[in-house]
Design a protein around this motif. Structure first.
Motif, PDB file in Angstrom:
ATOM      1  N   UNK A  65      -4.141  -6.306  29.977  1.00 15.78           N
ATOM      2  CA  UNK A  65      -3.030  -6.037  30.801  1.00 15.78           C
ATOM      3  C   UNK A  65      -2.985  -6.382  31.996  1.00 15.78           C
ATOM      4  N   UNK A  66      -2.200  -6.533  32.831  1.00 12.01           N
ATOM      5  CA  UNK A  66      -2.123  -6.951  34.219  1.00 12.01           C
ATOM      6  C   UNK A  66      -2.809  -5.627  35.228  1.00 12.01           C
ATOM      7  N   UNK A  67      -3.338  -5.714  36.046  1.00 21.06           N
ATOM      8  CA  UNK A  67      -4.141  -4.871  36.763  1.00 21.06           C
ATOM      9  C   UNK A  67      -3.645  -5.116  38.367  1.00 21.06           C
ATOM     10  N   UNK A  68      -2.898  -6.042  38.615  1.00 19.76           N
ATOM     11  CA  UNK A  68      -2.503  -6.143  40.072  1.00 19.76           C
ATOM     12  C   UNK A  68      -3.368  -6.523  40.900  1.00 19.76           C
ATOM     13  N   UNK A  69      -4.137  -7.563  40.425  1.00 18.52           N
ATOM     14  CA  UNK A  69      -5.216  -7.982  41.380  1.00 18.52           C
ATOM     15  C   UNK A  69      -5.005  -8.957  42.317  1.00 18.52           C
ATOM     16  N   UNK A  70      -3.544  -9.588  42.002  1.00 19.05           N
ATOM     17  CA  UNK A  70      -2.834 -10.589  42.955  1.00 19.05           C
ATOM     18  C   UNK A  70      -3.235 -12.135  42.798  1.00 19.05           C
ATOM     19  N   UNK A  71      -4.266 -12.418  42.055  1.00 16.06           N
ATOM     20  CA  UNK A  71      -4.628 -13.601  41.743  1.00 16.06           C
ATOM     21  C   UNK A  71      -3.731 -14.586  41.276  1.00 16.06           C
ATOM     22  N   UNK A  72      -2.789 -14.400  40.642  1.00 11.87           N
ATOM     23  CA  UNK A  72      -1.735 -15.674  40.182  1.00 11.87           C
ATOM     24  C   UNK A  72      -0.939 -15.647  41.299  1.00 11.87           C
ATOM     25  N   UNK A  73      -0.394 -14.778  42.053  1.00 10.95           N
ATOM     26  CA  UNK A  73       0.663 -14.885  43.079  1.00 10.95           C
ATOM     27  C   UNK A  73       0.132 -15.613  44.391  1.00 10.95           C
ATOM     28  N   UNK A  74      -1.307 -15.394  44.595  1.00 10.25           N
ATOM     29  CA  UNK A  74      -1.940 -15.881  45.740  1.00 10.25           C
ATOM     30  C   UNK A  74      -2.637 -17.204  45.299  1.00 10.25           C
ATOM     31  N   UNK A  75      -3.073 -17.389  44.325  1.00  9.16           N
ATOM     32  CA  UNK A  75      -3.570 -18.892  43.810  1.00  9.16           C
ATOM     33  C   UNK A  75      -2.441 -19.772  43.551  1.00  9.16           C
ATOM     34  N   UNK A  76      -1.613 -19.250  42.643  1.00 12.31           N
ATOM     35  CA  UNK A  76      -0.520 -20.185  42.158  1.00 12.31           C
ATOM     36  C   UNK A  76       0.812 -19.375  41.753  1.00 12.31           C
ATOM     37  N   UNK A  77       1.754 -19.438  42.786  1.00 14.14           N
ATOM     38  CA  UNK A  77       2.763 -18.507  42.765  1.00 14.14           C
ATOM     39  C   UNK A  77       3.641 -19.052  41.458  1.00 14.14           C
ATOM     40  N   UNK A  78       4.393 -18.260  40.952  1.00 16.24           N
ATOM     41  CA  UNK A  78       5.373 -18.461  39.758  1.00 16.24           C
ATOM     42  C   UNK A  78       6.653 -19.442  40.236  1.00 16.24           C
ATOM     43  N   UNK A 131       9.748 -18.756  39.821  1.00 17.35           N
ATOM     44  CA  UNK A 131      10.666 -17.905  40.527  1.00 17.35           C
ATOM     45  C   UNK A 131      10.523 -17.972  41.993  1.00 17.35           C
ATOM     46  N   UNK A 132       9.102 -17.864  42.451  1.00 14.75           N
ATOM     47  CA  UNK A 132       8.830 -17.931  43.914  1.00 14.75           C
ATOM     48  C   UNK A 132       9.342 -19.283  44.355  1.00 14.75           C
ATOM     49  N   UNK A 133       8.802 -20.304  43.601  1.00 15.80           N
ATOM     50  CA  UNK A 133       8.798 -21.909  44.277  1.00 15.80           C
ATOM     51  C   UNK A 133      10.410 -21.855  44.220  1.00 15.80           C
ATOM     52  N   UNK A 134      11.293 -21.345  43.450  1.00 10.64           N
ATOM     53  CA  UNK A 134      12.874 -21.637  43.384  1.00 10.64           C
ATOM     54  C   UNK A 134      13.417 -20.959  44.645  1.00 10.64           C
ATOM     55  N   UNK A 135      12.755 -19.868  44.830  1.00  6.43           N
ATOM     56  CA  UNK A 135      13.304 -19.049  46.010  1.00  6.43           C
ATOM     57  C   UNK A 135      12.761 -19.624  47.535  1.00  6.43           C
ATOM     58  N   UNK A 136      11.246 -19.825  47.455  1.00 10.17           N
ATOM     59  CA  UNK A 136      10.736 -20.279  48.885  1.00 10.17           C
ATOM     60  C   UNK A 136      10.349 -21.579  49.015  1.00 10.17           C
ATOM     61  N   UNK A 137      10.604 -22.356  47.835  1.00 11.74           N
ATOM     62  CA  UNK A 137       9.837 -23.601  47.945  1.00 11.74           C
ATOM     63  C   UNK A 137       8.441 -23.651  47.801  1.00 11.74           C
ATOM     64  N   UNK A 138       7.640 -24.504  47.768  1.00  8.21           N
ATOM     65  CA  UNK A 138       6.185 -24.479  47.484  1.00  8.21           C
ATOM     66  C   UNK A 138       5.544 -23.724  48.677  1.00  8.21           C
ATOM     67  N   UNK A 139       4.754 -22.692  48.371  1.00  5.08           N
ATOM     68  CA  UNK A 139       3.979 -22.101  49.246  1.00  5.08           C
ATOM     69  C   UNK A 139       2.503 -21.659  48.606  1.00  5.08           C
ATOM     70  N   UNK A 140       1.746 -21.636  49.500  1.00  9.34           N
ATOM     71  CA  UNK A 140       0.272 -21.277  48.799  1.00  9.34           C
ATOM     72  C   UNK A 140       0.212 -19.903  48.368  1.00  9.34           C
ATOM     73  N   UNK A 141       1.105 -18.941  49.005  1.00 11.19           N
ATOM     74  CA  UNK A 141       1.174 -17.572  48.552  1.00 11.19           C
ATOM     75  C   UNK A 141       2.448 -17.035  48.475  1.00 11.19           C
TER      76      UNK A 141
END
Length: 83
Positions: A4-17, A19-29
């Motif tokens: 299960x996801x534990x909310x460590x933040x790794x995915x969203x900090x290291x490689x945003x989804x 959906x994030x790219x569509x909304x904000x463009x490419x960002x590191x986090x």
């Protein structure tokens, strides 16, 4: 078997989804990632927003487990905002 996801933040900090790219463009986090002190974990603002939650949860397979079950952050869930 997925973990299960534990909310460590790794995915969203290291490689945003996408959906994030569509909304904000490419960002590191992802700008919608935030640390929830009471819960002791990172939370996704896109999944909590009533306007975007259904689509984001579907596209991110929410509830189906961690994308990176071997990453070491899972065992060290903490606020990494100042790292």
């Amino acid at each position: 078997m997925s973990k299960p996801c534990v909310g460590c933040g790794w995915c969203c900090i290291q490689d945003p989804c996408m959906e994030s790219h569509r909304r904000y463009g490419y960002m590191r986090r992802c700008p919608d990632l935030f640390w929830d002190e009471a819960a002791g974990r990172y939370m996704c603002g896109l999944m909590l927003d009533p306007e975007t939650a259904v689509e984001v949860k579907r596209s991110q397979h929410a509830g189906q487990g961690c994308y990176a079950p071997l990453n070491s952050w899972r065992d060290d869930v903490r606020n990494r905002d100042d790292d």
